[in-house]
Every structure is written in structure tokens, then in C-alpha cells.
Scaffold this motif. Structure first.
Motif, mmCIF file in Angstrom:
data_model
loop_
_atom_site.group_PDB
_atom_site.id
_atom_site.type_symbol
_atom_site.label_atom_id
_atom_site.label_comp_id
_atom_site.label_asym_id
_atom_site.label_seq_id
_atom_site.Cartn_x
_atom_site.Cartn_y
_atom_site.Cartn_z
ATOM 1 N N LYS A 166 0.826 -1.217 0.000
ATOM 2 C CA LYS A 166 0.000 0.000 0.000
ATOM 3 C C LYS A 166 0.860 1.266 0.000
ATOM 4 C CE LYS A 166 -2.010 -1.142 3.890
ATOM 5 N NZ LYS A 166 -1.256 -2.391 4.166
ATOM 6 N N THR A 167 1.817 1.303 0.924
ATOM 7 C CA THR A 167 2.684 2.485 0.995
ATOM 8 C C THR A 167 3.501 2.606 -0.289
ATOM 9 O OG1 THR A 167 2.793 2.344 3.399
ATOM 10 C CG2 THR A 167 4.556 3.582 2.323
ATOM 11 N N THR A 168 3.946 1.488 -0.809
ATOM 12 C CA THR A 168 4.705 1.496 -2.068
ATOM 13 C C THR A 168 3.864 2.145 -3.171
ATOM 14 O OG1 THR A 168 5.879 -0.502 -1.403
ATOM 15 C CG2 THR A 168 5.850 0.000 -3.766
HETATM 16 N N1 ATP Z 1 12.909 0.303 0.532
HETATM 17 C C1 ATP Z 1 12.595 -1.006 0.586
HETATM 18 N N2 ATP Z 1 13.532 -1.963 0.361
HETATM 19 C C2 ATP Z 1 13.202 -3.271 0.396
HETATM 20 N N3 ATP Z 1 11.979 -3.745 0.638
HETATM 21 C C3 ATP Z 1 11.007 -2.855 0.870
HETATM 22 C C4 ATP Z 1 11.254 -1.434 0.854
HETATM 23 N N4 ATP Z 1 10.102 -0.798 1.119
HETATM 24 C C5 ATP Z 1 9.172 -1.763 1.268
HETATM 25 N N5 ATP Z 1 9.706 -2.991 1.125
HETATM 26 C C6 ATP Z 1 8.972 -4.276 1.205
HETATM 27 O O1 ATP Z 1 7.896 -4.228 0.286
HETATM 28 C C7 ATP Z 1 6.743 -4.827 0.818
HETATM 29 C C8 ATP Z 1 5.588 -3.835 0.765
HETATM 30 O O2 ATP Z 1 5.835 -2.770 1.653
HETATM 31 P P1 ATP Z 1 4.822 -1.572 1.882
HETATM 32 O O3 ATP Z 1 5.429 -0.684 2.893
HETATM 33 O O4 ATP Z 1 4.447 -0.994 0.586
HETATM 34 O O5 ATP Z 1 3.564 -2.359 2.482
HETATM 35 P P2 ATP Z 1 2.265 -1.801 3.199
HETATM 36 O O6 ATP Z 1 1.121 -2.470 2.533
HETATM 37 O O7 ATP Z 1 2.296 -0.334 3.242
HETATM 38 O O8 ATP Z 1 2.422 -2.409 4.649
HETATM 39 P P3 ATP Z 1 1.963 -1.797 6.086
HETATM 40 O O9 ATP Z 1 0.528 -2.150 6.226
HETATM 41 O O10 ATP Z 1 2.800 -2.559 7.063
HETATM 42 O O11 ATP Z 1 2.244 -0.349 6.094
HETATM 43 C C9 ATP Z 1 7.117 -5.294 2.219
HETATM 44 O O12 ATP Z 1 7.429 -6.653 2.151
HETATM 45 C C10 ATP Z 1 8.327 -4.476 2.547
HETATM 46 O O13 ATP Z 1 9.178 -5.186 3.421
#
Ligand code: ATP
Ligand code: MG
Length: 253
Positions: free
Chosen positions: A44-46
Motif C-alpha cells: 500500500k505504501t509502495t
Molecule cells: N525500501 C525497501 N527496500 C526493500 N523492501 C522494501 C522497501 N520498502 C518496502 N519494502 C517491502 O515491500 C513490501 C511492501 O511494503 P509496503 O510498505 O508498501 O507495504 P504496506 O502495505 O504499506 O504495509 P503496512 O501495512 O505494514 O504499512 C514489504 O514486504 C516491505 O518489506
């Protein structure tokens, strides 16, 4: 028909060999509230960082407010704002000073007036001249969202705006989000709280395994499942309802 202010097609992103987004497609209607649901690590954050031009996808077609992210990232930055998963406020400054700082960074003609307007809109007159370091979590979130509204962006991205907030502060954020949408701002939010999506979102998308596996209105999503069996049970109040009634907030919900 309303126009789609966000158009996402085939977005892919891997961190080293870990594929996080494997071809994400969706569209967001102008002025709507769109909720992206997904478990921890779903991406999601990505996805939000890609749309906010902070992170480059490996493959993408991202068009925001008519601007292609490849060609016009600066124009996109000019019409969006991002409130990150973790508050980005200067704790040494007061709430008012934080707002003034952003207004100056955004080159507004009258930064002090912009700050004053947001303070009154967010009902923060009492706390505005105290250091943010003394604020509660809910107040920090409120000033954080207020900061993202400086300069009236067309689209605001809110990454888990209510994570860690108590139910009362959560209701306050919901109210702000609804007001924003009522005034024509498009709100894109991520959440892990299903109830939050139910309460707020015009459209709900579920991100799982690197793809959007469902995208519809709440009504539409409910139709995906067989109708619930009718059962006659005594309805117990939820703990949240009890909590809110006891602290006298229920009627505002
Ligand atoms: N800069 C980075 N380098 C390597 N892996 C990353 C990086 N940023 C995110 N990830 C990995 O990518 C995946 C998705 O991360 P993301 O932060 O987008 O998830 P999210 O849905 O926002 O999670 P949350 O609900 O915990 O905030 C995770 O497995 C995370 O460990
Ligand atoms: Mg996240």
C-alpha cells in the motif's frame, strides 16, 4: 459521468528480487473517497509513494489529473499532497508555525492567513500556539492532515490516517475526510481497518499478492458473497459502541 482523476495501469515494483506490485490497475473518480485495503506488507505504501512521485515503479502507466508521471512529475506534485503513515511534523515548532512553514514552502502569497484559516477550520485555536511535542496522538494527526491541505491540493493521499488513534480521534479523522470529499477534494487512503473503508469509501480496492483482487463499492463487494443466512440473534453492542457511548461521543457518529 465523472472523470477519473487517477488512472493506474500495469504498475510493477520489485525491491531487489522481491516483487511487491505485479501489475496493479485501478482508476479513481474525481472528488471520491477511494480506500486501498491490504495486510501488512501488501504494498500500500509502495503504491502511494509511486503516485506521489517519491518512488519510481519498474513498469508503469500512471496518469494523475491528466499528467503522465513520466513526463510531468512536477505538475503532479503541484496538485497532490501526501500525509505519510508516520506523522511528519516538527515537534519543536507550534502547530501554527508548522502550518506557516508549509505555506511558505508552497509559496503561498499569505502564509500566515493560510495557517489561521486551517487552524480555525480544524478547531485547533486553543492548541495552535503550543509546541507540537505536547500534543496527543490525535491532535498530531489532525495538524498533520491540516498541513497536507495547505494550498488546497486536488488530491490528498492519506497513508493509514487512523492507525494508532483511539476511537474518538478516529471519528474526528473520518469527519475531516468526509468534509474534504464534500468540498470536491479527491481522497485516496489506505487502511487496515475494514470498518474505516465501510464508513468512508465510495470505492474499495483490495491489494493482495501484488494485484488488485477486488474493486467495487461496498454494495458491489457484498454481492460477491452469497447472501447471509437470516438468523435471529440478540444484537450485542460492540466494544467500540460501548466505549463511544460511555465517553459521550456516540451521537456524533
Ligand atoms: N525500501 C525497501 N527496500 C526493500 N523492501 C522494501 C522497501 N520498502 C518496502 N519494502 C517491502 O515491500 C513490501 C511492501 O511494503 P509496503 O510498505 O508498501 O507495504 P504496506 O502495505 O504499506 O504495509 P503496512 O501495512 O505494514 O504499512 C514489504 O514486504 C516491505 O518489506
Ligand atoms: Mg504502509
Amino acid at each position: 459521468m465523472k472523470k477519473n482523476i487517477i488512472q493506474i495501469k500495469a504498475v510493477k515494483k520489485a525491491y531487489k528480487e522481491v516483487e511487491v506490485l505485479k501489475g496493479v490497475d485501478f482508476e479513481v473518480e474525481q472528488g471520491s473517497i477511494f480506500a486501498l485495503l491490504g495486510s501488512n506488507g501488501a504494498g500500500k505504501t509502495t503504491m502511494i509513494r509511486i503516485m506521489a512521485t517519491l518512488l519510481k515503479a519498474d513498469a508503469r502507466s500512471v496518469v494523475i489529473h491528466g499528467y503522465d508521471i513520466e513526463k510531468k512529475p512536477g505538475d503532479i506534485r503541484g496538485c497532490i499532497s501526501l500525509t505519510g503513515q508516520f506523522a511528519a511534523i516538527d515537534e519543536i515548532l507550534t502547530g501554527r508555525e508548522n502550518l506557516q512553514m508549509i505555506a511558505k514552502l508552497r509559496h503561498l502569497k499569505n502564509p500566515n492567513q493560510a495557517a489561521d484559516e486551517l487552524i480555525s477550520r480544524f478547531g485547533m485555536s486553543e492548541a495552535a500556539d503550543r509546541r507540537v511535542g505536547t500534543y496527543s496522538g490525535g491532535m498530531k494527526r489532525r495538524i498533520d492532515i491540516a498541513m497536507s491541505l495547505v494550498g488546497n491540493p486536488k488530491i490528498i493521499f492519506l497513508d493509514e490516517p487512523t492507525t494508532g488513534l483511539d476511537p474518538e480521534a478516529r471519528l474526528e479523522v473520518w469527519k475531516i475526510v468526509k468534509e474534504l470529499s464534500a468540498t470536491g477534494t479527491t481522497v485516496f487512503l489506505t487502511t487496515q481497518y475494514l470498518e474505516e473503508a465501510e464508513q468512508l469509501a465510495d470505492k474499495i480496492a483490495i491489494l493482495h499478492g501484488g494485484k488488485i483482487i477486488a474493486l467495487d463499492t461496498l454494495e458491489g463487494l457484498k454481492k460477491l458473497f452469497p447472501p447471509a443466512r437470516v438468523e435471529y440473534v440478540e444484537k450485542q453492542p460492540t466494544l467500540e459502541e460501548i466505549f463511544l457511548t460511555v465517553i459521550g461521543k456516540k451521537e456524533e457518529k
